[in-house]
Design a protein around this motif. Structure first.
Motif, PDB file in Angstrom:
ATOM      1  N   ILE A 296      -3.034  -5.913   3.998  1.00 48.05           N
ATOM      2  CA  ILE A 296      -2.708  -4.785   4.877  1.00 48.05           C
ATOM      3  C   ILE A 296      -3.995  -4.046   5.254  1.00 48.05           C
ATOM      4  N   ASP A 297      -4.293  -3.996   6.553  1.00 49.23           N
ATOM      5  CA  ASP A 297      -5.499  -3.292   6.995  1.00 49.23           C
ATOM      6  C   ASP A 297      -5.278  -1.782   6.974  1.00 49.23           C
ATOM      7  N   TYR A 298      -4.506  -1.314   7.949  1.00 48.22           N
ATOM      8  CA  TYR A 298      -4.305   0.131   8.088  1.00 48.22           C
ATOM      9  C   TYR A 298      -3.275   0.591   7.068  1.00 48.22           C
ATOM     10  N   PRO A 299      -3.649   1.515   6.171  1.00 48.16           N
ATOM     11  CA  PRO A 299      -2.756   1.815   5.044  1.00 48.16           C
ATOM     12  C   PRO A 299      -1.611   2.767   5.348  1.00 48.16           C
ATOM     13  N   LYS A 300      -1.660   3.428   6.519  1.00 42.93           N
ATOM     14  CA  LYS A 300      -0.587   4.379   6.830  1.00 42.93           C
ATOM     15  C   LYS A 300       0.471   3.699   7.687  1.00 42.93           C
TER      16      LYS A 300
ATOM     17  N   VAL B 155       0.863  -1.183   0.000  1.00 39.66           N
ATOM     18  CA  VAL B 155       0.000   0.000   0.000  1.00 39.66           C
ATOM     19  C   VAL B 155       0.890   1.220   0.000  1.00 39.66           C
ATOM     20  N   GLN B 156       0.560   2.187  -0.826  1.00 35.85           N
ATOM     21  CA  GLN B 156       1.328   3.430  -0.874  1.00 35.85           C
ATOM     22  C   GLN B 156       0.384   4.584  -0.582  1.00 35.85           C
ATOM     23  N   THR B 157       0.780   5.435   0.353  1.00 40.47           N
ATOM     24  CA  THR B 157      -0.023   6.629   0.661  1.00 40.47           C
ATOM     25  C   THR B 157       0.899   7.835   0.723  1.00 40.47           C
ATOM     26  N   GLN B 158       0.321   9.002   0.833  1.00 40.27           N
ATOM     27  CA  GLN B 158       1.137  10.206   0.914  1.00 40.27           C
ATOM     28  C   GLN B 158       0.428  11.255   1.741  1.00 40.27           C
TER      29      GLN B 158
ATOM     30  N   SER C 131       2.700   3.208  10.809  1.00 40.90           N
ATOM     31  CA  SER C 131       2.565   3.568  12.231  1.00 40.90           C
ATOM     32  C   SER C 131       3.927   3.827  12.849  1.00 40.90           C
TER      33      SER C 131
END
Lengths: 179, 378
Positions: free
Chosen positions: A60-64, A35-38, A66
């Motif tokens: 992957i549940d939580y995409p950010k 997962v990729q976030t920004q 931690s």
């Protein structure tokens, strides 16, 4: 379970998000869940920007991210803004020319911008970061998947210089015996 | 062998899903965090003979979509909170005139300009009640990139089948994040085509309901001529002052959705079978809630997650059934409790109902939800 959380940071316009997209792309092609976030401000250039990638062999549940296993920073502002939740014994890679506060004691200082300039284009600093990441993840993620993803994702006509920067980053990580 | 996944952004998946569903017209006014939808369609639509128009604002964007749809196109627009506010009047027009279209609202932090790049879920009630007058809304909300694709296809299908606008309610996180997604082959997902009238133009009544309460207005330009108006109208399409006909129309517009709602009342359960604490969440918040539920299970707390996919019509039956044996129900969302209030209306008045709210411009964290679970489990 295999899971790695990676955070790349710098100024808006340095190509941090593109580097993260390429890493996630390579990971998916290698059969991982990724997962990729920004996170970035409203400005088009400048301001602190971060991009994150989670690689795992499980969904992957939580995409950010931690607490990052690997944190790379190209600017002092981004470092200060995004360094607060690092994993104990996590790897920190800092642009060599930055003056940063004490909390960077355990960091590896890396001449990212100077290495990018060797290609003639400092804008390839994001590919130097990818080269570093490729070296750090070499036991899981084949380098060739990253090279394919670079070819696929960088603007037309720029693959050569970007791959050059990527390989400079990889080779220097090897020399520095980063781990 | 499972199909190789492709790294895709939520907004890109929305575009691919829309094209899969037969989209051939897009009019929009780009706005963060929905911009990539317009950007990608500007490239892809002309290449397949469709039309992409960048309009002067959001009012004209949805107006163009309604016009195109009336002429037979499958039409979509995409926006965020500020633009969604401007679209409300014409969403009502599409409801009243029974013209299908899909409106994507990628939520950002509001009110007003708020935070263009900040995630939020503050438009849940606006999606339901933003336009005036009694009406039903169909609102779907995805929690992952692959689901953005399939729900976009569903949004078109529902819109075509019921002849009503459908809202795809995304949030900044789901729209901007990238993850591996497998793209369905042609034929793998159902694609609903618009019905065409069977009777000749002379006997044709454009707003005469069929068995499913949905009429079959013909595409303009196919030889059927009729009047289209936002005024209350009879089966011919012309305005009427007959109270009985007015009442019949307003009730039918509502009932055609209620009658069919079980066909698109989507939700997902995770570990709810034996759950003493049921979490209710949706969109990006549900990803945090799922992580929190897994953490609770690891610590021996019997928690489960009910993830809402269809927000409106509100899935009351599913909620009361799944929460029936729960000692507490916790609703976690990135607003100040918009769905929580609805959940309270559904639950038994003796049941504990708790709310976890989040409006700081970041994605709600699993720890915050986990803390609420721990507190409730005491």
């Amino acid at each position: 379970m295999f899971k790695r959380e990676i955070r790349l940071s710098g100024s808006g316009g340095q190509g941090i998000i593109l580097a993260a997209v390429i890493l996630a792309d390579a990971a998916v092609q290698a059969g991982f869940f990724a997962v990729q976030t920004q996170s970035y401000g409203p400005e088009a250039r400048g301001g602190a920007s971060k991009a994150e990638v989670i690689l795992s062999d499980q969904p992957i549940d939580y995409p950010k991210v931690s607490s990052p296993d690997i944190f790379l920073a190209l600017s002092a502002e981004a470092y200060a803004k995004y360094c607060h939740d690092l994993k104990h014994n996590g790897i920190i890679v800092l642009e060599e020319s930055l003056s940063t506060p004490d909390c960077s004691a355990g960091a590896t200082r890396f001449p990212v911008l100077a290495t990018a300039r060797k290609t003639g284009k400092e804008i390839t600093a994001n590919m130097v970061l990818l080269g570093i990441l490729s070296f750090l993840l070499k036991n899981f993620l084949p380098k060739v998947r990253l090279e394919e993803a670079i070819n696929e994702r960088v603007p037309a006509g720029t693959a050569e210089v970007n791959l050059l920067a990527f390989n400079y980053g990889y080779a220097l990580s090897h020399e520095l015996k980063m781990q | 062998m499972t199909k190789r996944k492709k790294l895709m952004q939520g907004n890109e998946a929305c575009v691919s899903g829309a094209l899969y569903a037969g989209l051939n017209f897009f009019a929009g006014y780009p706005i963060t965090p929905s911009t990539e939808i317009a950007e990608t369609l500007a490239k892809r639509l002309p290449a397949i003979g469709g039309n992409f128009i960048q309009m002067e604002d959001e009012i004209s964007s949805i107006a163009a979509c309604i016009g195109a749809s009336l002429a037979g196109a499958k039409a979509m627009t995409a926006t965020s909170g500020p633009g969604f506010s401007l679209m409300q009047e014409n969403i009502g027009y599409a409801i009243m005139t029974e013209i299908p279209c899909v409106v994507v609202n990628v939520q950002r932090l509001g009110p007003s300009t708020g935070g263009p790049t900040a995630p939020a879920q503050g438009d849940v009630m606006q999606a339901r009640w933003g336009t005036h007058g009694d009406h039903e809304m169909v609102v779907l909300t995805p929690a992952g990139v692959e689901e953005v694709f399939t729900l976009t296809v569903e949004a078109f299908n529902i819109s075509e089948a019921l002849r009503t606008p459908v809202i795809l309610l995304m949030d900044e996180v789901i729209a901007h994040m990238r993850e591996g997604a497998s793209v369905p082959e042609r034929g793998e997902l159902l694609v609903v085509a618009r019905k065409e009238p069977k009777e000749p133009p002379a006997e044709y009544l454009p707003f005469k309901p069929q068995e499913d309460l949905v009429p079959v207005p013909a595409a303009l330009g196919t030889g059927y001529r009729y009047h289209v108006t936002g005024l209350y109208h009879d089966e011919t399409g012309f305005p009427t002052g007959n109270p009985e006909k007015i009442d019949g129309l307003i009730r039918r517009l509502k009932h055609k959705i209620i009658l069919n709602k079980d066909k698109f009342s989507f939700f997902e359960e995770h570990l709810t079978d034996d759950a003493e604490l049921v979490l209710i969440s949706y969109g990006a918040s549900a990803r945090a809630a799922r992580a929190a539920v897994n953490q609770a299970r690891a610590e021996g707390i019997k928690a489960g997650l009910l993830r809402l996919i269809t927000l409106w019509p509100f899935p009351s039956t599913a909620i009361s059934r799944i929460c029936a044996n729960a000692s507490a129900v916790i609703t976690a969302e990135m607003n100040l409790g918009q769905i929580y209030a609805e959940v309270c209306r559904v639950l038994d008045s003796t049941q504990r109902s708790l709310s976890v709210t989040h409006v700081d411009g970041t994605l709600i964290q699993p720890q915050k939800i986990f803390a609420a679970i721990k507190e409730a489990a005491k």
